[in-house]
Design a protein around this motif. Structure first.
Motif, mmCIF file in Angstrom:
data_model
loop_
_atom_site.group_PDB
_atom_site.id
_atom_site.type_symbol
_atom_site.label_atom_id
_atom_site.label_comp_id
_atom_site.label_asym_id
_atom_site.label_seq_id
_atom_site.Cartn_x
_atom_site.Cartn_y
_atom_site.Cartn_z
ATOM 1 N N ARG A 275 -22.608 15.124 -47.129
ATOM 2 C CA ARG A 275 -22.919 15.267 -45.711
ATOM 3 C C ARG A 275 -24.299 15.898 -45.595
ATOM 4 N NH1 ARG A 275 -18.119 15.226 -42.492
ATOM 5 N NH2 ARG A 275 -19.150 16.444 -40.895
ATOM 6 N N GLY B 123 -26.880 18.592 -44.652
ATOM 7 C CA GLY B 123 -26.985 20.010 -44.308
ATOM 8 C C GLY B 123 -27.974 20.145 -43.167
ATOM 9 N N ASN B 124 -29.192 19.693 -43.411
ATOM 10 C CA ASN B 124 -30.204 19.602 -42.353
ATOM 11 C C ASN B 124 -31.359 18.745 -42.858
ATOM 12 O OD1 ASN B 124 -31.145 21.848 -44.110
ATOM 13 N ND2 ASN B 124 -32.823 21.940 -42.638
ATOM 14 N N ASP C 64 -35.740 18.173 -42.064
ATOM 15 C CA ASP C 64 -36.943 18.688 -41.386
ATOM 16 C C ASP C 64 -38.043 17.649 -41.575
ATOM 17 O OD1 ASP C 64 -38.652 20.365 -40.028
ATOM 18 O OD2 ASP C 64 -39.068 21.640 -41.765
ATOM 19 N N ARG D 230 -34.815 13.188 -32.206
ATOM 20 C CA ARG D 230 -33.774 14.000 -32.861
ATOM 21 C C ARG D 230 -32.391 13.439 -32.563
ATOM 22 N NH1 ARG D 230 -34.135 19.844 -31.057
ATOM 23 N NH2 ARG D 230 -32.923 20.290 -32.927
ATOM 24 N N ALA E 222 -29.882 11.869 -35.281
ATOM 25 C CA ALA E 222 -28.582 12.543 -35.429
ATOM 26 C C ALA E 222 -27.441 11.541 -35.261
ATOM 27 C CB ALA E 222 -28.467 13.678 -34.412
ATOM 28 N N CYS F 190 -24.252 13.367 -36.893
ATOM 29 C CA CYS F 190 -24.323 14.831 -36.920
ATOM 30 C C CYS F 190 -24.904 15.346 -35.611
ATOM 31 C CB CYS F 190 -25.162 15.314 -38.116
ATOM 32 S SG CYS F 190 -26.951 15.159 -37.899
ATOM 33 N N GLU F 191 -24.918 16.658 -35.473
ATOM 34 C CA GLU F 191 -25.497 17.287 -34.289
ATOM 35 C C GLU F 191 -27.026 17.198 -34.349
ATOM 36 O OE1 GLU F 191 -23.858 18.681 -31.721
ATOM 37 O OE2 GLU F 191 -22.097 17.831 -32.709
ATOM 38 N N LEU G 228 -29.218 19.703 -36.362
ATOM 39 C CA LEU G 228 -29.448 19.640 -37.810
ATOM 40 C C LEU G 228 -30.715 18.876 -38.164
ATOM 41 C CD1 LEU G 228 -25.835 18.979 -39.163
ATOM 42 C CD2 LEU G 228 -26.998 21.157 -38.739
ATOM 43 N N ILE G 229 -31.321 18.242 -37.154
ATOM 44 C CA ILE G 229 -32.508 17.416 -37.406
ATOM 45 C C ILE G 229 -33.704 18.051 -36.686
ATOM 46 C CG2 ILE G 229 -33.521 15.106 -37.260
ATOM 47 C CD1 ILE G 229 -30.947 14.714 -38.586
ATOM 48 N N SER G 230 -34.636 18.569 -37.459
ATOM 49 C CA SER G 230 -35.858 19.138 -36.892
ATOM 50 C C SER G 230 -36.975 18.095 -36.967
ATOM 51 C CB SER G 230 -36.244 20.398 -37.684
ATOM 52 O OG SER G 230 -37.606 20.693 -37.515
#
Ligand code: MG
Length: 158
Positions: A91, A93-94, A96, A114, A118, A123-124, A127-129
């Motif tokens: 999955r 994590g994040n 950037d 974003r 996502a 995902c939310e 979590l995506i910058s």
């Protein structure tokens, strides 16, 4: 178990082509010359994801010599990469992402990018910058001749 991946991509800008970044159409006189839709952000993110999984790079899976990928939306490349991630039990994590573009300013589109990315990751958006910057007039990006993107992604196995 954690895995990290890093990806980068650059495309030449040319007039009269739609500019797609992170799956969002950005109003601009210039877009990316490419075999696909030239979505530099998604290409960098795919490379980060394939890298984290040690599955080669985007060209391994979607060679630009293959006519079936001509003018396709790059989101399908990322959907495939996300499927690979999930099938290996990982999955996100994040992530950037940096986008280097002189014009136009991307701030109004960051949230849409974003949310689009996502959705592809299931995902939310938190979590995506996505960060955007200019090149202060230097180099190919600064001259408005290119757009570049870099992405790092962290994956974890449950
Ligand atoms: Mg590319």
């Amino acid at each position: 178990m954690f895995r990290i991946g890093y990806g980068t991509d650059i495309h030449t800008l040319a007039p009269g082509i739609p500019l797609m970044l992170g799956g969002i159409h950005i109003p601009s006189e210039y877009g990316c010359e490419a075999h696909s839709d030239g979505d530099t952000v998604i290409h960098a993110l795919c490379d980060a994801l394939f890298g984290a999984l040690s599955l080669g790079d985007i060209g391994t899976h979607f060679p630009d010599s293959d006519p079936q990928w001509k003018n396709v939306a790059s989101s399908i490349f990322l959907e495939y990469a996300v499927q690979q991630m999930r099938s290996e039990g990982f999955r996100i994590g994040n992530a950037d992402i940096n986008i280097h573009l002189e014009n136009p300013k991307l701030r109004p589109y960051i949230q849409q990018i974003r949310e689009h990315l996502a959705a592809l990751f299931h995902c939310e958006p938190g979590l995506i910058s996505v960060k955007a910057k200019t090149a202060e007039g230097t180099g190919a990006v600064g001259a408005g001749e290119a757009v570049r993107a870099e992405a790092v992604i962290l994956l974890y196995q449950e």
